[in-house]
Design a protein around this motif. Sequence first.
Motif, mmCIF file in Angstrom:
data_model
loop_
_atom_site.group_PDB
_atom_site.id
_atom_site.type_symbol
_atom_site.label_atom_id
_atom_site.label_comp_id
_atom_site.label_asym_id
_atom_site.label_seq_id
_atom_site.Cartn_x
_atom_site.Cartn_y
_atom_site.Cartn_z
ATOM 1 N N GLU A 164 -33.667 1.194 20.368
ATOM 2 C CA GLU A 164 -32.442 1.883 20.775
ATOM 3 C C GLU A 164 -31.201 1.183 20.216
ATOM 4 O OE1 GLU A 164 -29.816 2.732 24.781
ATOM 5 O OE2 GLU A 164 -32.002 2.827 24.935
ATOM 6 N N ILE A 165 -31.162 -0.128 20.318
ATOM 7 C CA ILE A 165 -29.998 -0.867 19.818
ATOM 8 C C ILE A 165 -29.882 -0.708 18.310
ATOM 9 C CG2 ILE A 165 -28.984 -3.158 19.552
ATOM 10 C CD1 ILE A 165 -30.351 -3.912 22.205
ATOM 11 N N SER A 166 -31.002 -0.848 17.605
ATOM 12 C CA SER A 166 -30.982 -0.708 16.149
ATOM 13 C C SER A 166 -30.497 0.676 15.743
ATOM 14 C CB SER A 166 -32.383 -0.969 15.590
ATOM 15 O OG SER A 166 -32.395 -0.812 14.188
ATOM 16 N N ALA A 167 -30.954 1.702 16.447
ATOM 17 C CA ALA A 167 -30.528 3.068 16.144
ATOM 18 C C ALA A 167 -29.048 3.253 16.414
ATOM 19 C CB ALA A 167 -31.348 4.062 16.961
ATOM 20 N N THR A 168 -28.554 2.605 17.460
ATOM 21 C CA THR A 168 -27.124 2.719 17.784
ATOM 22 C C THR A 168 -26.277 2.049 16.719
ATOM 23 O OG1 THR A 168 -27.615 2.764 20.149
ATOM 24 C CG2 THR A 168 -25.360 2.202 19.507
ATOM 25 N N TRP A 169 -26.682 0.860 16.257
ATOM 26 C CA TRP A 169 -25.914 0.187 15.205
ATOM 27 C C TRP A 169 -25.896 1.047 13.941
ATOM 28 C CZ3 TRP A 169 -24.118 -1.926 18.851
ATOM 29 C CH2 TRP A 169 -24.490 -3.117 19.481
ATOM 30 N N GLU A 170 -27.031 1.652 13.613
ATOM 31 C CA GLU A 170 -27.081 2.496 12.421
ATOM 32 C C GLU A 170 -26.171 3.717 12.577
ATOM 33 O OE1 GLU A 170 -28.360 3.290 8.533
ATOM 34 O OE2 GLU A 170 -28.504 1.514 9.820
ATOM 35 N N LYS A 171 -26.173 4.295 13.766
ATOM 36 C CA LYS A 171 -25.305 5.446 14.030
ATOM 37 C C LYS A 171 -23.841 5.045 13.928
ATOM 38 C CE LYS A 171 -24.481 9.059 17.496
ATOM 39 N NZ LYS A 171 -24.892 9.580 18.832
ATOM 40 N N ALA A 172 -23.497 3.880 14.479
ATOM 41 C CA ALA A 172 -22.105 3.414 14.424
ATOM 42 C C ALA A 172 -21.656 3.184 12.986
ATOM 43 C CB ALA A 172 -21.952 2.141 15.245
ATOM 44 N N LYS B 15 -22.816 4.677 10.266
ATOM 45 C CA LYS B 15 -22.778 5.915 9.492
ATOM 46 C C LYS B 15 -21.760 6.919 10.026
ATOM 47 C CE LYS B 15 -27.499 5.807 7.665
ATOM 48 N NZ LYS B 15 -28.813 6.523 7.613
ATOM 49 N N THR B 16 -21.656 7.023 11.352
ATOM 50 C CA THR B 16 -20.750 8.012 11.958
ATOM 51 C C THR B 16 -19.950 7.353 13.077
ATOM 52 O OG1 THR B 16 -22.547 8.750 13.418
ATOM 53 C CG2 THR B 16 -22.179 10.004 11.389
ATOM 54 N N PRO B 17 -18.953 6.544 12.728
ATOM 55 C CA PRO B 17 -18.152 5.836 13.747
ATOM 56 C C PRO B 17 -17.167 6.771 14.439
ATOM 57 C CG PRO B 17 -17.336 5.333 11.555
ATOM 58 C CD PRO B 17 -18.548 6.185 11.361
ATOM 59 N N THR B 18 -17.616 7.389 15.511
ATOM 60 C CA THR B 18 -16.815 8.367 16.248
ATOM 61 C C THR B 18 -16.285 7.754 17.541
ATOM 62 O OG1 THR B 18 -18.699 9.196 17.522
ATOM 63 C CG2 THR B 18 -18.337 10.159 15.336
ATOM 64 N N SER B 19 -15.661 8.605 18.370
ATOM 65 C CA SER B 19 -15.131 8.162 19.659
ATOM 66 C C SER B 19 -16.175 8.210 20.771
ATOM 67 C CB SER B 19 -13.924 9.017 20.053
ATOM 68 O OG SER B 19 -12.875 8.848 19.133
ATOM 69 N N GLU B 20 -17.411 8.535 20.440
ATOM 70 C CA GLU B 20 -18.482 8.471 21.426
ATOM 71 C C GLU B 20 -18.607 7.035 21.928
ATOM 72 O OE1 GLU B 20 -23.382 8.770 21.533
ATOM 73 O OE2 GLU B 20 -22.259 9.646 19.860
ATOM 74 N N THR B 21 -18.765 6.857 23.233
ATOM 75 C CA THR B 21 -18.835 5.510 23.790
ATOM 76 C C THR B 21 -20.280 5.064 23.976
ATOM 77 O OG1 THR B 21 -18.678 6.377 26.054
ATOM 78 C CG2 THR B 21 -16.620 5.714 24.967
ATOM 79 N N TYR B 22 -20.442 3.752 23.951
ATOM 80 C CA TYR B 22 -21.747 3.125 24.133
ATOM 81 C C TYR B 22 -21.534 1.784 24.805
ATOM 82 C CZ TYR B 22 -26.105 0.677 22.923
ATOM 83 O OH TYR B 22 -27.272 -0.042 22.973
ATOM 84 N N GLU B 23 -22.279 1.528 25.873
ATOM 85 C CA GLU B 23 -22.185 0.272 26.610
ATOM 86 C C GLU B 23 -20.758 0.007 27.101
ATOM 87 O OE1 GLU B 23 -24.638 -1.347 27.577
ATOM 88 O OE2 GLU B 23 -26.280 -1.214 26.158
ATOM 89 N N GLY B 24 -20.227 0.928 27.869
ATOM 90 C CA GLY B 24 -18.901 0.737 28.455
ATOM 91 C C GLY B 24 -17.946 1.849 28.058
ATOM 92 N N ALA B 25 -17.068 2.216 28.981
ATOM 93 C CA ALA B 25 -16.169 3.347 28.756
ATOM 94 C C ALA B 25 -15.121 3.076 27.694
ATOM 95 C CB ALA B 25 -15.477 3.721 30.074
#
Length: 341
Positions: free
Chosen positions: A220-228, A230-240
């Motif tokens: 999950e963490i690896s997928a999140t870093w890859e998403k960040a 490639k697509t650094p949006t305003s979606e939040t992760y690990e805190g508001a």
Amino acid sequence: MPSLIYIARRLPLLRVSLAACLLVTANAQASAQEAAGTSASPQNISIRVQRLDDSYIDAYLNLPEDDEKASILLVFQGSECTSVDPEGDRFPFSLPRNVVRLDIQKYGISPERQRNEAGHCPSDYLENNTIDGRVLDALTVLSHLRASAGWWDGRLFVAGASEGATIATIVGSLAPETRGLILINGSIGRPFSEGWTEAVLAEITRQGGDAEALAAARREISATWEKARKTPTSETYEGASNTLRWWRSIIDLRPLNLLVNFRHPILLVQSERDQMTPAASARAAAARLARENPNFTYLELPGLDHGFLDANGQPQYEQVLPRLDAELARQASLAHGRQHD
């Protein structure tokens, strides 16, 4: 079985608790300033400096009422979307005489627009807050002060906690006026992606998670870093307050790469039980900096976590904050050519 959802809810609360609880100590510290020979009767002022995109940076200074020249202590908060105005969310420092404090608001934050009761951050903050944006804001404010602050003696001290330690490292290393750094519980020696992954896995292990849970967390963490990336949006992760855009700006940074070229005093502070920036990162940085910089000091806080709480959940601010104040006073004395015991 412990999950990342649980940790995602728990760790941001710990982040907020550090800043909120430290505010309780600010008034007590201020009342002791006169006895400690620190600046008295400061005059709080605000300044506005225009960004490249025509928005404005708000910053706050507490100038002494006398006409003497003064140095600047620039303090960077962590990853909160809260105001750093004089009545706001500030890391407390007792200021030596002839040192004034500078705090810089994050993009989109003001006393009127900050984290609300539901824990939500302003939309323009979420759309614009990044590490590089905060660095550029700080350098812009410093450029303004070089041109307009006749009271500034040209000396700068920079301090930061958590995310603020990363900002402080970058700004302090790049600003030629910097004469000292105080870095508290930040991911300095290794990229944040490594430290955060280690912290999450350690928390799952502590709660009894098995190999399957650890493997799922890594994925999950690896997928999140890859998403960040490639697509650094305003979606939040690990805190508001932490968007993918923000994560993209910090996960691959190794602040140590700048610190090895800094030759003025550095105090690196690390809580032994830090559950967000593991002590291994600070120890790696300390081993390198001890060889590179004779003015480097490492202070590890046994038994304390990211928010200076002990194993029983009790705050230990009285053991920590006076040591930070003493280091600031020492750095200021050295910069001004004074003896300091």
